[in-house]
Structure formats: structure tokens, C-alpha cells
Design an enzyme around this catalytic site. Sequence first.
Site, short mmCIF file in Angstrom:
data_model
loop_
_atom_site.label_atom_id
_atom_site.label_comp_id
_atom_site.label_asym_id
_atom_site.label_seq_id
_atom_site.Cartn_x
_atom_site.Cartn_y
_atom_site.Cartn_z
N ALA A 42 0.84 -1.21 0.00
CA ALA A 42 0.00 0.00 0.00
C ALA A 42 0.86 1.25 0.00
CB ALA A 42 -0.93 -0.01 1.20
N THR B 159 -3.87 -3.69 -4.27
CA THR B 159 -4.12 -5.03 -4.83
C THR B 159 -4.09 -6.06 -3.70
OG1 THR B 159 -3.14 -4.40 -6.92
CG2 THR B 159 -3.19 -6.75 -6.44
N PRO C 80 -4.92 9.03 -2.01
CA PRO C 80 -5.78 9.88 -2.85
C PRO C 80 -5.04 11.07 -3.45
CG PRO C 80 -6.92 9.30 -0.83
CD PRO C 80 -5.52 8.78 -0.69
N ASP D 114 13.18 -2.68 -6.70
CA ASP D 114 14.18 -3.43 -7.46
C ASP D 114 13.77 -4.90 -7.57
OD1 ASP D 114 15.44 -1.04 -7.43
OD2 ASP D 114 16.98 -1.61 -5.98
N GLY E 237 0.05 9.28 -6.90
CA GLY E 237 0.26 7.91 -7.38
C GLY E 237 1.72 7.77 -7.77
N SER E 238 2.09 8.43 -8.87
CA SER E 238 3.46 8.30 -9.37
C SER E 238 4.49 8.90 -8.41
CB SER E 238 3.59 9.00 -10.72
OG SER E 238 2.80 8.35 -11.67
N GLU F 168 3.25 -0.31 -9.85
CA GLU F 168 4.70 -0.39 -9.55
C GLU F 168 5.48 0.59 -10.44
OE1 GLU F 168 4.04 -2.24 -6.53
OE2 GLU F 168 6.16 -2.55 -6.92
C1 LIG Z 1 -5.83 -2.03 -10.64
C2 LIG Z 1 -4.81 -1.23 -9.89
C3 LIG Z 1 -4.08 -1.85 -8.89
C4 LIG Z 1 -3.16 -1.10 -8.15
N1 LIG Z 1 -2.48 -1.72 -7.13
C5 LIG Z 1 -1.70 -0.98 -6.32
C6 LIG Z 1 -1.11 -1.55 -5.17
O1 LIG Z 1 -1.21 -2.76 -4.89
N2 LIG Z 1 -0.42 -0.74 -4.33
C7 LIG Z 1 -0.28 0.59 -4.58
O2 LIG Z 1 0.34 1.27 -3.78
N3 LIG Z 1 -0.79 1.16 -5.70
C8 LIG Z 1 -1.51 0.41 -6.56
N4 LIG Z 1 -2.06 0.98 -7.66
C9 LIG Z 1 -1.85 2.39 -7.95
C10 LIG Z 1 -0.82 2.60 -9.05
O3 LIG Z 1 0.46 2.28 -8.59
C11 LIG Z 1 -0.95 4.07 -9.53
O4 LIG Z 1 -2.17 4.17 -10.21
C12 LIG Z 1 0.21 4.46 -10.40
O5 LIG Z 1 1.38 4.58 -9.65
C13 LIG Z 1 -0.05 5.81 -11.12
O6 LIG Z 1 -0.47 6.75 -10.23
P1 LIG Z 1 -1.77 7.64 -10.53
O7 LIG Z 1 -2.85 6.70 -10.88
O8 LIG Z 1 -1.99 8.58 -9.39
O9 LIG Z 1 -1.40 8.48 -11.81
P2 LIG Z 1 -0.58 9.83 -11.88
O10 LIG Z 1 0.66 9.75 -11.06
O11 LIG Z 1 -1.50 10.96 -11.59
O12 LIG Z 1 -0.17 9.85 -13.42
C14 LIG Z 1 -1.09 10.11 -14.45
C15 LIG Z 1 -0.34 10.03 -15.77
O13 LIG Z 1 0.73 11.01 -15.80
C16 LIG Z 1 1.98 10.37 -16.02
N5 LIG Z 1 3.03 11.02 -15.23
C17 LIG Z 1 3.05 11.24 -13.90
N6 LIG Z 1 4.19 11.84 -13.54
C18 LIG Z 1 4.92 12.01 -14.68
C19 LIG Z 1 6.22 12.57 -14.97
N7 LIG Z 1 6.99 13.07 -14.01
N8 LIG Z 1 6.64 12.55 -16.26
C20 LIG Z 1 5.86 12.04 -17.25
N9 LIG Z 1 4.64 11.50 -17.03
C21 LIG Z 1 4.18 11.48 -15.76
C22 LIG Z 1 1.78 8.93 -15.57
O14 LIG Z 1 2.68 8.05 -16.21
C23 LIG Z 1 0.34 8.68 -15.99
O15 LIG Z 1 0.28 8.34 -17.34
C24 LIG Z 1 -2.95 0.27 -8.45
C25 LIG Z 1 -3.67 0.86 -9.49
C26 LIG Z 1 -4.59 0.14 -10.19
C27 LIG Z 1 -5.35 0.83 -11.30
#
Ligand SMILES: Cc1cc2nc3c(=O)[nH]c(=O)nc-3n(C[C@H](O)[C@H](O)[C@H](O)COP(=O)(O)OP(=O)(O)OC[C@H]3O[C@@H](n4cnc5c(N)ncnc54)[C@H](O)[C@@H]3O)c2cc1C
Length: 402
Positions: A133, A167, A137, A253, A140-141, A379
Site C-alpha cells: 500500500a 491489490t 488519494p 528493485d 500515485g506516481s 509499480e
Molecule cells: C488495478 C490497480 C491496482 C493497483 N495496485 C496498487 C497496489 O497494490 N499498491 C499501490 O500502492 N498502488 C496500486 N495501484 C496504484 C498505481 O500504482 C498508480 O495508479 C500508479 O502509480 C499511477 O499513479 P496515478 O494513478 O496517481 O497516476 P498519476 O501519477 O496521476 O499519473 C497520471 C499520468 O501522468 C503520467 N506522469 C506522472 N508523472 C509524470 C512525470 N513526471 N513525467 C511524465 N509523465 C508522468 C503517468 O505516467 C500517468 O500516465 C494500483 C492501481 C490500479 C489501477
Amino acid sequence: MINLELPKKLRASANQAHQVAAHIFRPISRKYDLAEHEYPKELDTMAAMVEGLSDSGTQKISGATGGRADAADKGGNSNGGNMSALLNALETSWGDVGLMLSIPYQGLGNAAIAAVSTDEQLQRFGKVWAAMAITEPSFGSDSAAVSTTAVRDGDEWVLNGEKIFVTAGQRATHIVVWATVDKSKGRAAIKSFVVPRDAPGLSVARLEHKLGIRASDTAVLLLQDCRIPADNILGSPEVNVEKGFAGVMQTFDNTRPLVAAMAIGVARAALEELRHLLEGAGVEVSYDTPAMNQHAAAAEFLRMEADYEAAYLLALRAAWMADNKKPNSLEASMSKAKAGRTGTDVTLKAVELAGTLGYSENLLLEKWGRDSKILDIFEGTQQIQQLIVARRVLGKTSAELK
Ligand SMILES: Cc1cc2nc3c(=O)[nH]c(=O)nc-3n(C[C@H](O)[C@H](O)[C@H](O)COP(=O)(O)OP(=O)(O)OC[C@H]3O[C@@H](n4cnc5c(N)ncnc54)[C@H](O)[C@@H]3O)c2cc1C
């Protein structure tokens, strides 16, 4: 000379994983795609098998555990937990990646535990089912933006925050939670904590409905004054500003090559089905004739197969490096970027080339097209992997290249 043959011991376990994928996962693949949120009870049989095999010291048959490397061979090479987990993840994902993500005791959190736990913690947490986890909210990235807090109170940590898109967040027995121990110290203060399912203050707020991997439960978790023992922190509780983010980031990693393997497994499933359909339509894929002299569909097939092979070899390299204690952040991101893209490219192209057969629910091609997308997102997304690769290759810091 490079020997690309898999060691015998790993072949046996990958073969077992393939049998599980073919005989348990494939037959129920569509059923749990359609019955989202229903618990796949067939997995209980698997859990018992996994438990039995790990008790008997046999290689695990499935999943994402990762782990410690075995002793090195005469050439000084170790092929251990990471390589074995990678091959098993690939084979089981060939069967069904949503079910693979639901295999008890094989969560992404397990790979994180294996990457950074002490020997004592490995004793306590080696056999749990751990979800991961990180996402909240508000981000993400940008995983440095963690706002869930962990405050030390005597013999316990008290956690507060909300984690989304976890997940196996409902089914796992434990959750590896990223939280900050001191928001003012930035990313160096982000640590990971093993939170047992029955910890007071941990609850599931809801489950998500999704495009793909519907057999896998994706949960929103609330941590409200959630108390866990002080020694459930993974790695050192010290905040080392010099070392920065390295501690928790190290888990990626191990986990990124695994997610790469999942994408490669789904891609292989689609390629095999496509080859079968092409053969049925009288399109021969030849390895003796240049692609440009073949049927356009055969030429596409060869291009995709080359991508698949490249993704596979990059993932093997990243896992081998992890087993041999070589820094592999660059290679882990390269493998995840290549495999994530290849997974979506191959599965959607297969839908396209198969025409109406590809789009209908009679086959699993359309499902694999939906399932593969997440493997290019969680990931670390495609874009984030490329950013990491660029930073490493160009020698730039995260502040210099955003
Ligand atoms: C089905 C599912 C299962 C998941 N399971 C887990 C889990 O087990 N544990 C967990 O912690 N998370 C989990 N996640 C969350 C997942 O890791 C995030 O959705 C992911 O990291 C992207 O974050 P975000 O959705 O907030 O998108 P954002 O970070 O808002 O990104 C939106 C878009 O902008 C792009 N972007 C963002 N920053 C940059 C940058 N600096 N340069 C260029 N492009 C950029 C991204 O690549 C993406 O295309 C899950 C998500 C889903 C949908």
C-alpha cells in the site's frame, strides 16, 4: 559464453507453475472476470499446495514472493528467490494474471518484505500474505509525497492515513504500508511497515470495479490510529537524510521485474493464441524467410515475438542481478518499461489481427487486452520507468530531471 538455458531446479518449479496455470487458472479465467469481487475459492486448494511445498522446502510453485538467493554455483552465480519468483509469476500470469495476483501468500508486499527485512522479520513475516500500500488519494506516481503518518508510541507505531488501489487489499493477511515518520524531513522519512489484517484501526472502505484483472480485489484501506508493534518497521527507523529514499525504493528493485514477468506471461498467452488462429487461417509464420516477404500478419507476429523475447531477457537480467546482490534499479526499470509496453502492444495487436474473434468473449484475447494495461501502470507507470532510466543513463538527480 552466455548460457541462456534455465537451471534445472528452476525449470521444474516453472513447469509446476505452468501446470497450475493451465489446469486451475485457465478453466476459471472467464468465470472470475465476469464475477468481479467474488472470491475464487479454487485458490484455497492452491494455498494449501503452496504451504505444503514451502514447508517441505521445495521451490514455491507460484507467485511473487521474491526472496533470498541460494548459494552461488561454481561460476559465482546465484539463481535464487527473485529468479524463481519471476519465472513462476510469468507462468501463472500466462494462465490468468488477475488470479495470479490473488494467490494467497504471494503478494507484492511479500517481495518487499523479502527485499528489506531482517532475518528475524523474515522468520515472522516469511509466510504471511502481504499486499503493498503506497498510493494515496493525493498521489500515485510521486511516491515521495506519502502523507500517511507513523508516530512512535512506546512499543508501538500509530499509523493514520488512507491508501487507495491496494491489490489484494481485502484478502491479504498483512499490508506493507508506506508512511512518513517525520513529514518535515521529506522522502528520507518514508518507511515501510508491516500491518497485520487484525491490527486495531485498519479497515477496508470499499472495493474498486475495474477494466481488467477483475479476479483481483483492489481495495481502499483506512488507517485510523492503527497500532502495530514497534518492530514491524522494515529497515532502520533512523531518518538518514544522506541516504534519502533509498531504503523503501529498494523494494521496487525486486517487484518491478516481477510485474514485468506478469506482462510477459500475458503477452505469451496472446502470442500463442494468435499463432494458433493464424495457422488455422492458413498464415504460416516462417523463420527462414525475411519478414517483408511474408504475409503482413506473419510479419507483425515476428515483430511482436522479438519484442517479447527482448522483454523476457531484460526481466531475467534484472532478477539475476537482484539475486546476485548487484544494484539493479536501472535494469529493473528497463525491464518493466519494455515488458509493460510489450504486454499492451502484443495483446491489443492480437485482438486486432484476430478480428471479430479477437473482440468477442468466446476467446480470452479481449480479456488479455484489458488485463495487460495495469501491468504498464502499477509499480510505476511506463512514463515513470522511462524517467528513471533517463536519469540513470544521463546521471541526473530527480530534482534535475522531473
Ligand atoms: C488495478 C490497480 C491496482 C493497483 N495496485 C496498487 C497496489 O497494490 N499498491 C499501490 O500502492 N498502488 C496500486 N495501484 C496504484 C498505481 O500504482 C498508480 O495508479 C500508479 O502509480 C499511477 O499513479 P496515478 O494513478 O496517481 O497516476 P498519476 O501519477 O496521476 O499519473 C497520471 C499520468 O501522468 C503520467 N506522469 C506522472 N508523472 C509524470 C512525470 N513526471 N513525467 C511524465 N509523465 C508522468 C503517468 O505516467 C500517468 O500516465 C494500483 C492501481 C490500479 C489501477
